[in-house]
Design a protein around this motif. Sequence first.
Motif, PDB file in Angstrom:
ATOM      1  N   MET A   1       9.883   2.669   0.214  1.00  0.00           N
ATOM      2  CA  MET A   1       9.389   3.548  -0.838  1.00  0.00           C
ATOM      3  C   MET A   1       8.211   4.371  -0.320  1.00  0.00           C
ATOM      4  SD  MET A   1       9.248   0.958  -4.120  1.00  0.00           S
ATOM      5  CE  MET A   1      10.644  -0.053  -4.593  1.00  0.00           C
ATOM      6  N   ASN A   2       8.329   5.701  -0.391  1.00  0.00           N
ATOM      7  CA  ASN A   2       7.203   6.553  -0.029  1.00  0.00           C
ATOM      8  C   ASN A   2       6.235   6.737  -1.192  1.00  0.00           C
ATOM      9  OD1 ASN A   2       8.046   6.991   2.616  1.00  0.00           O
ATOM     10  ND2 ASN A   2       9.414   8.634   1.990  1.00  0.00           N
ATOM     11  N   ILE A   3       6.691   6.409  -2.397  1.00  0.00           N
ATOM     12  CA  ILE A   3       5.865   6.421  -3.599  1.00  0.00           C
ATOM     13  C   ILE A   3       6.451   5.369  -4.529  1.00  0.00           C
ATOM     14  CG2 ILE A   3       7.253   8.232  -4.694  1.00  0.00           C
ATOM     15  CD1 ILE A   3       4.680   9.287  -5.968  1.00  0.00           C
ATOM     16  N   VAL A   4       5.604   4.692  -5.284  1.00  0.00           N
ATOM     17  CA  VAL A   4       6.062   3.664  -6.216  1.00  0.00           C
ATOM     18  C   VAL A   4       6.099   4.278  -7.610  1.00  0.00           C
ATOM     19  CG1 VAL A   4       5.673   1.352  -7.134  1.00  0.00           C
ATOM     20  CG2 VAL A   4       5.046   1.874  -4.765  1.00  0.00           C
TER      21      VAL A   4
ATOM     22  N   LEU B   1       2.963  -5.595  -2.062  1.00  0.00           N
ATOM     23  CA  LEU B   1       2.287  -6.727  -1.425  1.00  0.00           C
ATOM     24  C   LEU B   1       2.788  -7.015  -0.010  1.00  0.00           C
ATOM     25  CD1 LEU B   1       2.171  -9.203  -4.450  1.00  0.00           C
ATOM     26  CD2 LEU B   1       0.295  -7.791  -3.577  1.00  0.00           C
ATOM     27  N   LYS B   2       4.104  -6.922   0.192  1.00  0.00           N
ATOM     28  CA  LYS B   2       4.670  -7.363   1.465  1.00  0.00           C
ATOM     29  C   LYS B   2       4.920  -6.234   2.459  1.00  0.00           C
ATOM     30  CE  LYS B   2       6.926 -11.338  -0.714  1.00  0.00           C
ATOM     31  NZ  LYS B   2       8.207 -12.038  -0.989  1.00  0.00           N
ATOM     32  N   VAL B   3       5.242  -5.043   1.953  1.00  0.00           N
ATOM     33  CA  VAL B   3       5.506  -3.913   2.852  1.00  0.00           C
ATOM     34  C   VAL B   3       4.242  -3.071   3.041  1.00  0.00           C
ATOM     35  CG1 VAL B   3       6.904  -1.850   3.233  1.00  0.00           C
ATOM     36  CG2 VAL B   3       7.933  -3.865   2.176  1.00  0.00           C
ATOM     37  N   LEU B   4       3.632  -2.670   1.928  1.00  0.00           N
ATOM     38  CA  LEU B   4       2.392  -1.880   2.031  1.00  0.00           C
ATOM     39  C   LEU B   4       1.192  -2.749   2.372  1.00  0.00           C
ATOM     40  CD1 LEU B   4       2.807   0.526  -1.033  1.00  0.00           C
ATOM     41  CD2 LEU B   4       3.482   0.894   1.342  1.00  0.00           C
ATOM     42  N   ARG B   5       1.308  -4.055   2.111  1.00  0.00           N
ATOM     43  CA  ARG B   5       0.248  -5.032   2.406  1.00  0.00           C
ATOM     44  C   ARG B   5      -1.069  -4.665   1.720  1.00  0.00           C
ATOM     45  NH1 ARG B   5       1.251  -6.636   8.821  1.00  0.00           N
ATOM     46  NH2 ARG B   5       3.468  -7.189   8.554  1.00  0.00           N
ATOM     47  N   ARG B   6      -0.950  -4.356   0.451  1.00  0.00           N
ATOM     48  CA  ARG B   6      -2.144  -4.037  -0.336  1.00  0.00           C
ATOM     49  C   ARG B   6      -2.675  -5.295  -1.011  1.00  0.00           C
ATOM     50  NH1 ARG B   6      -1.189   0.046   2.265  1.00  0.00           N
ATOM     51  NH2 ARG B   6      -1.322   2.183   1.445  1.00  0.00           N
TER      52      ARG B   6
END
Length: 239
Positions: free
Chosen positions: A1-4, A26-31
């Motif tokens: 996803m380039n935008i959620v 949480l897992k891909v963007l690691r925010r």
Amino acid sequence: MNIVLFEESDLGRELPLRDERAAHVLKVLRRGVGDEFDAGLIDGARGKATIKKILDTGLVMDFEWGDAKPELLPIDLVVGLSRPQTMRKILNEATTLGVRSIRFVATERGEPSYAESKLWSTGEWRRHVLAGVTQAFTTRVPLVSWGMAMKDVLDELGNVDSRKLCLDNYEGVKRLGKVLGGTRFSAVALAIGSERGWTGWERDLFREMDWTLVGMGERVMRTETAVVAAVSVARELMG
């Protein structure tokens, strides 16, 4: 996803951890807590989301919105109903390219059962459209319909001020790029047949409804490939 992407109904409540968007953040963007990520309201503004809390049940977020995103390109697609896997690709790719509508029509050589596919009956189609929207880093969603008779769709588009072109391998002597490049137009409708192409009756119907038959060369393309190629040509010449 380039935008959620979010619906209005998502705002002001937790985003459940089981939601694929939460997993992506949480897992891909690691925010983590205090971090931002790009967010958008479906058919609305784009902005930033900030994670305020990560609970056992979900994410608590604040949003800051910017201006609404530009409208979709004035390109209307008419596509013969095809195999579900083909339609999935078209929904994703055509949405990414920015068309404003995709109408999958029943054709004489098409398989009628394709209109009853689980792609439509379960609402799966919308997931492929939203995947195209997120890929394009925007928020606008095209109009999508399926199963209508071709005559009804052509009648509907007859009320739209646009350049109307039907791709055909056999009688489309004029080249798509030359036709569009040699005229001034602010909107375009593109018709692309299913895997078996158009019948003689359908070609005559297009002509009667003031559509021009055009081609893109001698090579035979898959339906999904022809969609991407034709829309890309129209986008480029539209400016």
